[in-house]
Design a protein around this motif. Structure first.
Motif, mmCIF file in Angstrom:
data_model
loop_
_atom_site.group_PDB
_atom_site.id
_atom_site.type_symbol
_atom_site.label_atom_id
_atom_site.label_comp_id
_atom_site.label_asym_id
_atom_site.label_seq_id
_atom_site.Cartn_x
_atom_site.Cartn_y
_atom_site.Cartn_z
ATOM 1 N N LEU A 23 0.869 -1.179 0.000
ATOM 2 C CA LEU A 23 0.000 0.000 0.000
ATOM 3 C C LEU A 23 0.904 1.226 0.000
ATOM 4 C CD1 LEU A 23 -2.272 -1.280 2.898
ATOM 5 C CD2 LEU A 23 -2.787 -1.422 0.452
ATOM 6 N N GLY A 24 1.321 1.675 -1.165
ATOM 7 C CA GLY A 24 2.313 2.747 -1.208
ATOM 8 C C GLY A 24 3.610 2.215 -0.634
ATOM 9 N N ALA A 25 4.151 2.910 0.377
ATOM 10 C CA ALA A 25 5.410 2.496 1.003
ATOM 11 C C ALA A 25 5.190 1.496 2.137
ATOM 12 C CB ALA A 25 6.145 3.729 1.539
ATOM 13 N N ARG A 26 3.957 1.150 2.422
ATOM 14 C CA ARG A 26 3.635 0.250 3.542
ATOM 15 C C ARG A 26 3.201 -1.112 3.032
ATOM 16 N NH1 ARG A 26 2.980 3.072 8.420
ATOM 17 N NH2 ARG A 26 3.148 0.983 9.223
ATOM 18 N N GLU A 27 3.321 -2.114 3.900
ATOM 19 C CA GLU A 27 2.857 -3.463 3.597
ATOM 20 C C GLU A 27 1.944 -3.945 4.703
ATOM 21 O OE1 GLU A 27 6.287 -5.887 1.235
ATOM 22 O OE2 GLU A 27 6.595 -5.640 3.389
ATOM 23 N N VAL A 28 0.977 -4.772 4.341
ATOM 24 C CA VAL A 28 0.139 -5.459 5.330
ATOM 25 C C VAL A 28 0.004 -6.916 4.898
ATOM 26 C CG1 VAL A 28 -1.215 -3.416 5.986
ATOM 27 C CG2 VAL A 28 -2.051 -4.899 4.188
ATOM 28 N N PHE A 29 -0.114 -7.786 5.899
ATOM 29 C CA PHE A 29 -0.511 -9.153 5.607
ATOM 30 C C PHE A 29 -2.011 -9.133 5.396
ATOM 31 C CE2 PHE A 29 3.245 -10.751 8.182
ATOM 32 C CZ PHE A 29 3.895 -11.313 7.093
ATOM 33 N N VAL A 30 -2.495 -9.915 4.444
ATOM 34 C CA VAL A 30 -3.930 -10.080 4.269
ATOM 35 C C VAL A 30 -4.271 -11.548 4.479
ATOM 36 C CG1 VAL A 30 -4.371 -8.072 2.812
ATOM 37 C CG2 VAL A 30 -3.664 -10.190 1.738
ATOM 38 N N PHE A 31 -5.260 -11.775 5.327
ATOM 39 C CA PHE A 31 -5.767 -13.126 5.554
ATOM 40 C C PHE A 31 -6.879 -13.365 4.553
ATOM 41 C CE2 PHE A 31 -8.924 -15.987 7.376
ATOM 42 C CZ PHE A 31 -8.141 -17.117 7.549
ATOM 43 N N ILE A 32 -6.733 -14.418 3.775
ATOM 44 C CA ILE A 32 -7.703 -14.763 2.728
ATOM 45 C C ILE A 32 -8.529 -15.937 3.248
ATOM 46 C CG2 ILE A 32 -7.968 -15.501 0.335
ATOM 47 C CD1 ILE A 32 -4.936 -14.424 0.061
ATOM 48 N N PRO A 33 -9.808 -15.709 3.530
ATOM 49 C CA PRO A 33 -10.611 -16.799 4.091
ATOM 50 C C PRO A 33 -10.717 -17.971 3.128
ATOM 51 C CG PRO A 33 -12.007 -14.919 3.542
ATOM 52 C CD PRO A 33 -10.590 -14.501 3.287
ATOM 53 N N PRO A 34 -10.669 -19.208 3.664
ATOM 54 C CA PRO A 34 -10.752 -20.382 2.794
ATOM 55 C C PRO A 34 -12.093 -20.484 2.074
ATOM 56 C CG PRO A 34 -10.706 -21.038 5.105
ATOM 57 C CD PRO A 34 -10.504 -19.560 5.066
ATOM 58 N N ARG A 35 -13.156 -20.014 2.704
ATOM 59 C CA ARG A 35 -14.480 -19.990 2.065
ATOM 60 C C ARG A 35 -14.814 -18.528 1.813
ATOM 61 N NH1 ARG A 35 -15.014 -23.956 6.083
ATOM 62 N NH2 ARG A 35 -15.918 -22.469 7.537
ATOM 63 N N ARG A 36 -14.734 -18.128 0.549
ATOM 64 C CA ARG A 36 -14.997 -16.735 0.201
ATOM 65 C C ARG A 36 -15.928 -16.673 -0.990
ATOM 66 N NH1 ARG A 36 -9.799 -18.127 -0.852
ATOM 67 N NH2 ARG A 36 -9.089 -18.033 -2.997
ATOM 68 N N SER A 37 -16.592 -15.537 -1.131
ATOM 69 C CA SER A 37 -17.584 -15.374 -2.191
ATOM 70 C C SER A 37 -16.985 -14.859 -3.493
ATOM 71 C CB SER A 37 -18.672 -14.400 -1.730
ATOM 72 O OG SER A 37 -19.305 -14.897 -0.579
ATOM 73 N N TRP A 38 -15.769 -14.362 -3.470
ATOM 74 C CA TRP A 38 -15.161 -13.831 -4.678
ATOM 75 C C TRP A 38 -14.150 -14.827 -5.241
ATOM 76 C CZ3 TRP A 38 -13.182 -12.405 0.096
ATOM 77 C CH2 TRP A 38 -11.816 -12.525 0.255
ATOM 78 N N SER A 39 -13.819 -14.601 -6.506
ATOM 79 C CA SER A 39 -12.796 -15.423 -7.137
ATOM 80 C C SER A 39 -11.905 -14.492 -7.935
ATOM 81 C CB SER A 39 -13.424 -16.486 -8.038
ATOM 82 O OG SER A 39 -14.141 -15.864 -9.081
ATOM 83 N N GLY A 40 -10.826 -15.000 -8.419
ATOM 84 C CA GLY A 40 -9.931 -14.185 -9.231
ATOM 85 C C GLY A 40 -8.500 -14.629 -9.050
ATOM 86 N N ASP A 41 -7.662 -14.225 -9.989
ATOM 87 C CA ASP A 41 -6.251 -14.525 -9.924
ATOM 88 C C ASP A 41 -5.538 -13.278 -9.431
ATOM 89 O OD1 ASP A 41 -3.694 -15.463 -10.206
ATOM 90 O OD2 ASP A 41 -3.684 -15.305 -12.404
ATOM 91 N N PHE A 42 -5.013 -13.359 -8.236
ATOM 92 C CA PHE A 42 -4.370 -12.203 -7.620
ATOM 93 C C PHE A 42 -2.894 -12.513 -7.390
ATOM 94 C CE2 PHE A 42 -8.816 -12.225 -6.098
ATOM 95 C CZ PHE A 42 -9.257 -11.101 -6.760
ATOM 96 N N GLY A 43 -2.178 -12.809 -8.469
ATOM 97 C CA GLY A 43 -0.759 -13.131 -8.364
ATOM 98 C C GLY A 43 0.076 -11.899 -8.076
ATOM 99 N N ASN A 44 1.367 -12.114 -7.852
ATOM 100 C CA ASN A 44 2.275 -11.002 -7.589
ATOM 101 C C ASN A 44 2.154 -9.947 -8.675
ATOM 102 O OD1 ASN A 44 3.077 -12.520 -5.449
ATOM 103 N ND2 ASN A 44 5.126 -12.940 -6.224
ATOM 104 N N GLY A 45 2.046 -8.693 -8.253
ATOM 105 C CA GLY A 45 1.915 -7.586 -9.185
ATOM 106 C C GLY A 45 0.484 -7.211 -9.506
ATOM 107 N N ALA A 46 -0.489 -8.028 -9.073
ATOM 108 C CA ALA A 46 -1.901 -7.705 -9.338
ATOM 109 C C ALA A 46 -2.303 -6.450 -8.573
ATOM 110 C CB ALA A 46 -2.798 -8.871 -8.939
#
Length: 126
Positions: A72-95
């Motif tokens: 996020l700009g100059a900052r980083e955060v860990f994001v927890f991705i729930p195993p059961r989620r309503s969205w889909s998509g390919d969010f590889g490095n650089g997305a």
């Protein structure tokens, strides 16, 4: 404090079926993205526990199936991705993505300790 696995698998609040629904149901009051004054709040993520946020950034790494790093700009955060989620998509490095999330203090993975955001919804963006 440790949490039971079932607590982490459950959504952090109401279930939603779209990004717009997530914004409406969670009503994020902070915006974390490049240039945002709100990024300074990440210095003390414990004060944000349970607070909904809007994030816009770039996926910088996927560390495991359910945790990644969002730049996020100059900052980083860990994001927890729930195993059961309503969205889909390919969010590889650089997305480039935008997300609604609920803050959950600090997380350490390996030698890296960052603020942790539990994702409610994520989609490609900007």
């Amino acid at each position: 404090r440790s949490l039971e696995a079932s607590t982490w698998m459950a959504p952090p609040g109401p279930s939603v079926a779209s990004f717009e629904e997530a914004v409406s149901a969670y009503a994020p009051r902070l915006t974390f993205k490049a240039g945002s004054a709100d990024l300074a709040r990440l210095d003390a993520p414990d004060t944000l526990n349970g607070q909904a946020v809007f994030m816009q950034g770039v996926v910088s790494s996927g560390l495991a199936e359910n945790i990644g790093v969002l730049q996020l700009g100059a900052r980083e955060v860990f994001v927890f991705i729930p195993p059961r989620r309503s969205w889909s998509g390919d969010f590889g490095n650089g997305a480039r993505v935008e997300a609604v999330a609920v803050m959950a203090g600090w997380q350490t993975v390996g030698d890296k300790t960052l603020p942790l955001a539990r994702l409610v919804w994520m989609r490609t963006a900007f």
